[in-house]
Motif scaffolding. Structure first.
Motif, PDB file in Angstrom:
ATOM      1  N   MET A   1      27.639   0.154   5.267  1.00 41.52           N
ATOM      2  CA  MET A   1      27.394   0.609   3.902  1.00 41.52           C
ATOM      3  C   MET A   1      26.377  -0.289   3.186  1.00 41.52           C
ATOM      4  N   ALA A   2      26.458  -1.604   3.452  1.00 40.25           N
ATOM      5  CA  ALA A   2      25.531  -2.539   2.802  1.00 40.25           C
ATOM      6  C   ALA A   2      24.095  -2.242   3.201  1.00 40.25           C
ATOM      7  N   GLY A   3      23.891  -1.782   4.444  1.00 38.34           N
ATOM      8  CA  GLY A   3      22.540  -1.441   4.891  1.00 38.34           C
ATOM      9  C   GLY A   3      21.969  -0.261   4.127  1.00 38.34           C
ATOM     10  N   VAL A   4      22.809   0.727   3.862  1.00 36.80           N
ATOM     11  CA  VAL A   4      22.386   1.894   3.081  1.00 36.80           C
ATOM     12  C   VAL A   4      22.068   1.472   1.650  1.00 36.80           C
ATOM     13  N   LEU A   5      22.914   0.619   1.086  1.00 40.18           N
ATOM     14  CA  LEU A   5      22.688   0.156  -0.281  1.00 40.18           C
ATOM     15  C   LEU A   5      21.424  -0.703  -0.379  1.00 40.18           C
ATOM     16  N   ALA A   6      21.159  -1.528   0.640  1.00 41.64           N
ATOM     17  CA  ALA A   6      19.935  -2.335   0.647  1.00 41.64           C
ATOM     18  C   ALA A   6      18.716  -1.421   0.723  1.00 41.64           C
ATOM     19  N   ALA A   7      18.786  -0.396   1.576  1.00 47.81           N
ATOM     20  CA  ALA A   7      17.668   0.544   1.699  1.00 47.81           C
ATOM     21  C   ALA A   7      17.477   1.331   0.406  1.00 47.81           C
ATOM     22  N   ALA A   8      18.575   1.750  -0.211  1.00 42.84           N
ATOM     23  CA  ALA A   8      18.481   2.483  -1.482  1.00 42.84           C
ATOM     24  C   ALA A   8      17.868   1.599  -2.566  1.00 42.84           C
ATOM     25  N   ARG A  64      21.630  -7.451   1.739  1.00 45.34           N
ATOM     26  CA  ARG A  64      21.174  -7.990   3.021  1.00 45.34           C
ATOM     27  C   ARG A  64      22.122  -9.091   3.510  1.00 45.34           C
ATOM     28  N   ARG A  65      22.554  -9.953   2.595  1.00 50.28           N
ATOM     29  CA  ARG A  65      23.488 -11.016   2.984  1.00 50.28           C
ATOM     30  C   ARG A  65      24.809 -10.425   3.466  1.00 50.28           C
ATOM     31  N   GLN A  66      25.246  -9.316   2.871  1.00 50.26           N
ATOM     32  CA  GLN A  66      26.484  -8.664   3.328  1.00 50.26           C
ATOM     33  C   GLN A  66      26.348  -8.141   4.762  1.00 50.26           C
ATOM     34  N   GLN A  67      25.119  -7.879   5.179  1.00 51.25           N
ATOM     35  CA  GLN A  67      24.867  -7.425   6.544  1.00 51.25           C
ATOM     36  C   GLN A  67      24.679  -8.595   7.507  1.00 51.25           C
ATOM     37  N   GLY A  68      24.692  -9.814   6.969  1.00 53.07           N
ATOM     38  CA  GLY A  68      24.446 -10.986   7.804  1.00 53.07           C
ATOM     39  C   GLY A  68      22.969 -11.323   7.920  1.00 53.07           C
ATOM     40  N   LEU A  69      22.138 -10.653   7.134  1.00 55.01           N
ATOM     41  CA  LEU A  69      20.708 -10.947   7.118  1.00 55.01           C
ATOM     42  C   LEU A  69      20.430 -11.948   6.003  1.00 55.01           C
ATOM     43  N   GLY A  70      19.318 -12.597   6.090  1.00 57.04           N
ATOM     44  CA  GLY A  70      18.934 -13.519   5.027  1.00 57.04           C
ATOM     45  C   GLY A  70      18.225 -12.786   3.900  1.00 57.04           C
ATOM     46  N   ASP A  71      17.859 -13.557   2.897  1.00 62.86           N
ATOM     47  CA  ASP A  71      17.086 -12.993   1.792  1.00 62.86           C
ATOM     48  C   ASP A  71      15.738 -12.509   2.304  1.00 62.86           C
ATOM     49  N   LEU A  72      15.104 -11.629   1.521  1.00 61.72           N
ATOM     50  CA  LEU A  72      13.762 -11.165   1.862  1.00 61.72           C
ATOM     51  C   LEU A  72      12.835 -12.369   1.950  1.00 61.72           C
TER      52      LEU A  72
END
Length: 127
Positions: A1-8, A64-72
């Protein structure tokens, strides 16, 4: 879900940037929209000239952090726009072009608003 929200959030961010660049032209049709555009344009200048964080970038980074990714890396503009949509060496040309668009859109909105006022005054005087 976090990925969809980041993309949105990214899509909304691009929409906001388009509105900052081109929204002044909407005032040609809807003069009162200029007030909202002035706010957006000022905000765009503020976050790009001064060290003020953009809330949309912060929101995307949160997802992005919720997905385990770092900041942009480098922020929204550095990650998605500069060096991607145009070469980094042309940043000053793009900035001047954006300023020209803003001035043209506001000048056109003023001319159209002025023309509407003159027409309205002429109609009142003709009665």
């Amino acid at each position: 879900m976090a990925g969809v929200l980041a993309a949105a959030t990214m899509v909304v961010h691009f929409g906001a940037l388009l509105y900052i660049g081109l929204g002044g032209f909407l005032a040609w049709k809807w003069p009162k929209s200029i007030f909202l555009h002035v706010f957006f344009a000022a905000w765009g200048v503020l976050v790009n000239v001064f060290p003020v964080p953009c809330p949309l970038t912060a929101l995307e980074n949160h997802f992005r952090r919720q997905q385990g990714l770092g900041d942009l890396p480098g922020g929204f503009n550095d990650h998605y726009i500069i060096g991607v949509l145009f070469p980094a060496d042309y940043i000053h040309v793009v900035a001047v072009g954006a300023l020209v668009l803003l001035v043209v859109s506001y000048a056109g909105a003023y001319v159209r608003w002025r023309g509407r006022r003159v027409d309205a005054d002429a109609m009142v005087a003709a009665r």
